[in-house]
Write an enzyme that holds these catalytic residues in place. Sequence first.
Site, PDB file in Angstrom:
ATOM      1  N   ARG A 142     -66.482  46.464  46.819  1.00  0.00           N
ATOM      2  CA  ARG A 142     -65.445  45.540  46.226  1.00  0.00           C
ATOM      3  C   ARG A 142     -64.484  46.049  45.116  1.00  0.00           C
ATOM      4  O   ARG A 142     -63.733  45.519  44.544  1.00  0.00           O
ATOM      5  CB  ARG A 142     -66.330  44.394  45.515  1.00  0.00           C
ATOM      6  CG  ARG A 142     -67.033  43.490  46.556  1.00  0.00           C
ATOM      7  CD  ARG A 142     -67.801  42.384  46.003  1.00  0.00           C
ATOM      8  NE  ARG A 142     -68.532  42.761  45.063  1.00  0.00           N
ATOM      9  CZ  ARG A 142     -70.005  43.148  45.447  1.00  0.00           C
ATOM     10  NH1 ARG A 142     -70.334  42.965  46.671  1.00  0.00           N
ATOM     11  NH2 ARG A 142     -70.764  43.457  44.420  1.00  0.00           N
ATOM     12  N   GLY A 202     -79.988  44.955  46.925  1.00  0.00           N
ATOM     13  CA  GLY A 202     -81.338  45.223  47.418  1.00  0.00           C
ATOM     14  C   GLY A 202     -82.326  44.460  47.251  1.00  0.00           C
ATOM     15  O   GLY A 202     -83.604  44.364  47.724  1.00  0.00           O
ATOM     16  N   GLU A 204     -83.204  41.861  48.791  1.00  0.00           N
ATOM     17  CA  GLU A 204     -83.616  41.332  50.072  1.00  0.00           C
ATOM     18  C   GLU A 204     -84.239  42.485  50.838  1.00  0.00           C
ATOM     19  O   GLU A 204     -84.897  42.183  52.104  1.00  0.00           O
ATOM     20  CB  GLU A 204     -82.521  40.615  50.885  1.00  0.00           C
ATOM     21  CG  GLU A 204     -82.226  39.414  50.804  1.00  0.00           C
ATOM     22  CD  GLU A 204     -81.415  39.260  49.492  1.00  0.00           C
ATOM     23  OE1 GLU A 204     -80.725  40.175  49.068  1.00  0.00           O
ATOM     24  OE2 GLU A 204     -81.795  37.939  48.983  1.00  0.00           O
ATOM     25  N   ASP A 326     -82.710  31.626  47.277  1.00  0.00           N
ATOM     26  CA  ASP A 326     -81.572  32.667  46.927  1.00  0.00           C
ATOM     27  C   ASP A 326     -80.070  32.086  46.255  1.00  0.00           C
ATOM     28  O   ASP A 326     -78.981  32.624  46.579  1.00  0.00           O
ATOM     29  CB  ASP A 326     -81.123  33.184  48.492  1.00  0.00           C
ATOM     30  CG  ASP A 326     -80.233  34.609  48.589  1.00  0.00           C
ATOM     31  OD1 ASP A 326     -80.169  35.119  47.481  1.00  0.00           O
ATOM     32  OD2 ASP A 326     -79.367  34.592  49.379  1.00  0.00           O
ATOM     33  N   LYS A 353     -74.000  30.285  43.135  1.00  0.00           N
ATOM     34  CA  LYS A 353     -74.304  29.856  44.345  1.00  0.00           C
ATOM     35  C   LYS A 353     -75.047  28.581  44.429  1.00  0.00           C
ATOM     36  O   LYS A 353     -74.588  27.833  45.221  1.00  0.00           O
ATOM     37  CB  LYS A 353     -75.247  30.763  45.053  1.00  0.00           C
ATOM     38  CG  LYS A 353     -74.808  31.961  45.724  1.00  0.00           C
ATOM     39  CD  LYS A 353     -75.990  32.713  46.274  1.00  0.00           C
ATOM     40  CE  LYS A 353     -75.698  33.813  47.233  1.00  0.00           C
ATOM     41  NZ  LYS A 353     -76.764  34.534  47.863  1.00  0.00           N
ATOM     42  N   ASN A 413     -69.586  32.287  46.813  1.00  0.00           N
ATOM     43  CA  ASN A 413     -70.267  33.442  46.732  1.00  0.00           C
ATOM     44  C   ASN A 413     -69.348  34.512  45.964  1.00  0.00           C
ATOM     45  O   ASN A 413     -68.763  34.078  44.911  1.00  0.00           O
ATOM     46  CB  ASN A 413     -70.214  34.031  48.144  1.00  0.00           C
ATOM     47  CG  ASN A 413     -71.414  35.068  48.331  1.00  0.00           C
ATOM     48  OD1 ASN A 413     -71.460  35.989  47.909  1.00  0.00           O
ATOM     49  ND2 ASN A 413     -72.482  34.511  48.924  1.00  0.00           N
ATOM     50  N   CYS A 632     -74.465  44.396  61.457  1.00  0.00           N
ATOM     51  CA  CYS A 632     -73.254  45.170  61.726  1.00  0.00           C
ATOM     52  C   CYS A 632     -72.826  44.346  62.985  1.00  0.00           C
ATOM     53  O   CYS A 632     -71.923  43.725  63.319  1.00  0.00           O
ATOM     54  CB  CYS A 632     -73.230  46.380  61.919  1.00  0.00           C
ATOM     55  SG  CYS A 632     -73.098  47.302  60.341  1.00  0.00           S
ATOM     56  N   HIS A 633     -73.693  44.561  64.195  1.00  0.00           N
ATOM     57  CA  HIS A 633     -73.238  43.999  65.408  1.00  0.00           C
ATOM     58  C   HIS A 633     -73.348  42.514  65.765  1.00  0.00           C
ATOM     59  O   HIS A 633     -73.093  42.125  66.823  1.00  0.00           O
ATOM     60  CB  HIS A 633     -74.026  44.882  66.675  1.00  0.00           C
ATOM     61  CG  HIS A 633     -73.538  46.295  66.369  1.00  0.00           C
ATOM     62  ND1 HIS A 633     -72.429  46.761  67.037  1.00  0.00           N
ATOM     63  CD2 HIS A 633     -74.208  47.387  66.004  1.00  0.00           C
ATOM     64  CE1 HIS A 633     -72.417  48.335  66.966  1.00  0.00           C
ATOM     65  NE2 HIS A 633     -73.458  48.498  66.118  1.00  0.00           N
TER      66      HIS A 633
END
Length: 705
Positions: A142, A202, A204, A326, A353, A413, A632-633
Amino acid sequence: MLRATRCNLALVASLLVALAGCADSSPEAPGRLIVDDVAMADETSGENWLAFGRTSSELRFSPLTQINDANVAELSPDWVLELPEDRGLASTPLVVEGVMYFIGSMNRVRAVDATSGALIWEYDPQVRDYVERLRVGWDHSRGIAYWNDKVYVATWDGRLNAVDAATGRELWSVHTIEPGLAMYITGAPKVFKGKVLIGNGGTENGPNRGYVTAYDAETGEQAWRFWIVPGNPADGFENDAMAMAAETWTGEWWRHGGGGNAWHGFTYDAELDQLYIGTGNGSPWNRKIRSPDGGDNLFLCSIVALDPDTGEYIWHYQTVPGDTWDYNSNMDIVLTDLEIDGRERQVMLHAPKNGFFYVIDRATGEVLSAEKFVETTWASSIDLETGRPVEVPGSRYEDGIAMVTPSPLGGHNWHAMSFNPEAGLAFYPAIHLNRSWDDSGIDLETFQAEQWTGGTGVGGGLGGASPREDGLLSSLQAWDPVRKEIAWEVPLPGLYNPGTVTTAGNLVFQGRIDGSFVAYRADTGEELWTTDLGLGITAPPITYSVDGRQYVALLVGWGGVMAGLGGALQASYGWSYGVHTRMLVAFSLEGGASLPVQPDPVVPVPIEDDFEVDAEMATAGAAFFGQRCNLCHGPGSVSGGLAPDLRASRIISSLERFASVVRDGRRADDGMPAYRDITFDELVSLQHYIRDRAEAGLAAGGGGG
Ligand code: CA
């Protein structure tokens, strides 16, 4: 004390005397600004954009007025730098004395002429040589930081590097994450008082314990580290704050790490000389597992005020005691002064959040107001006497199941919030989404954090629906922190829109995931100008000025975690992988550049072949895909453009070619890492799963899912 070579009208009144005589003296080379606390606290000089939020206040408010609500309709592209080797672009560029610095894919940093986009230097920290796992984040940075002729670059793999701002030469590099820990960095470093601060993500990814570290900005030597959650009491506590925090945990929490990772939301308060850290959620998410007899679990989901020189604890405010949804508090911490109930208060604005917009006294941590800005069902209100939420019974999935709003994506977010002191409004993209929670099938006592892989039950899944009657998933909101209400709201497409900038020209700028870039009147929300950039936008804009010309600039490159995880929803925009031109664009009132001609949005069509899918193998492949590939996919291999939609890949049909990419790293330069530990059986099961998804896609009528 004052070392700026330009005449900065510092906010600090006592410095005005020292500044007298600055106007006609120019002792150092032109085009050079020594960035220090004075420059970083100066809200009046709009030429530069010195940090993620422009200045240390993080307001993302520019005093520039050349572009304003009367003429913004004349805005046109001034220059364009095409970035064919980049993919997702999420970052905020910096501008210092006519030079723009930005971080892109693979954490590569470039310096360009801010009036033309001409490349000055490029710095490549070679992230792919450092990362053994968690490779998904190569495009997620970012931002970067600037201080005294140095650019600070935090890499996905956890290094903090200092680079010479004039040449791009690396000056020093430190590892901020212990080897073997599944943590990473996506955030921009922050600099203050000769120190550079970085945290990590990290929570998660296993039994991680979050912390932030400050380093000497000149040498890279570690100055201090603040742990966010307590470790095993048997090892002793690092400080009194950790001993205090440990009182709020139960069971053997340290076996799970605890989390709390601070990956965004660090603000240095130059007026009060305090540093504020927004902290993350618990690890694992479900409190029943990590702290079985309850407890607030400090300092999860909090703002912690620290001494910037020593890292010592000053005060904290916890937005979500005993988090189990979360609901981290890593979102922007924006500093301003407001008149509240007839009294001038030094405040911070924070929209985490959990769905409540907070105005907090930054001297004491006292909550002055906390009102819902989105539909919020986990708590009915925040009790201002105690600062604690009034929780709604059942929302903690006490009996195993609950439907709760907001979702783990949050009511807001990381997408940058800006605040316009003249309009008195804060601008941020809100998310309207609920989520069902279900831990009824999980053995809470034997659960291991390593099992959390974005899978079931206490873990991931971003499913849900808008809780609103109009079904809207996302909107741009203008929040009035004095009146404690939404001043105006504009519907946005999709789910995960980027952040904002606001100016003294009564403007708010925001890109959108549908590829449009829009200017609004700050006070009313009236749309004044829009342009189609032909590719979804993830990054927030900035504005700056060089030689009397004001520019508005942003990176255009669809990416970020939702591009992958959002799967079908995001794919519906047609930002197919590698098809549309990634670029850095600057607009002005006198611009004469043309944008590249973008192809129309395209939706990948699954290929047809005579591959015979074995259902059992496909099931095994689905589990593997969920753990290693879908970030990613995309779920079901329906990519939202962050990576190729594998249903449309011919490589899958040939096991040999498939192995050369997945196992041998043939596409590593394009960002597809080598999974050298993948077994033959796993590879074959993946092949069956992806072909199965392609056939399902064809049966459903093609792409998009
Ligand atoms: Ca989280």
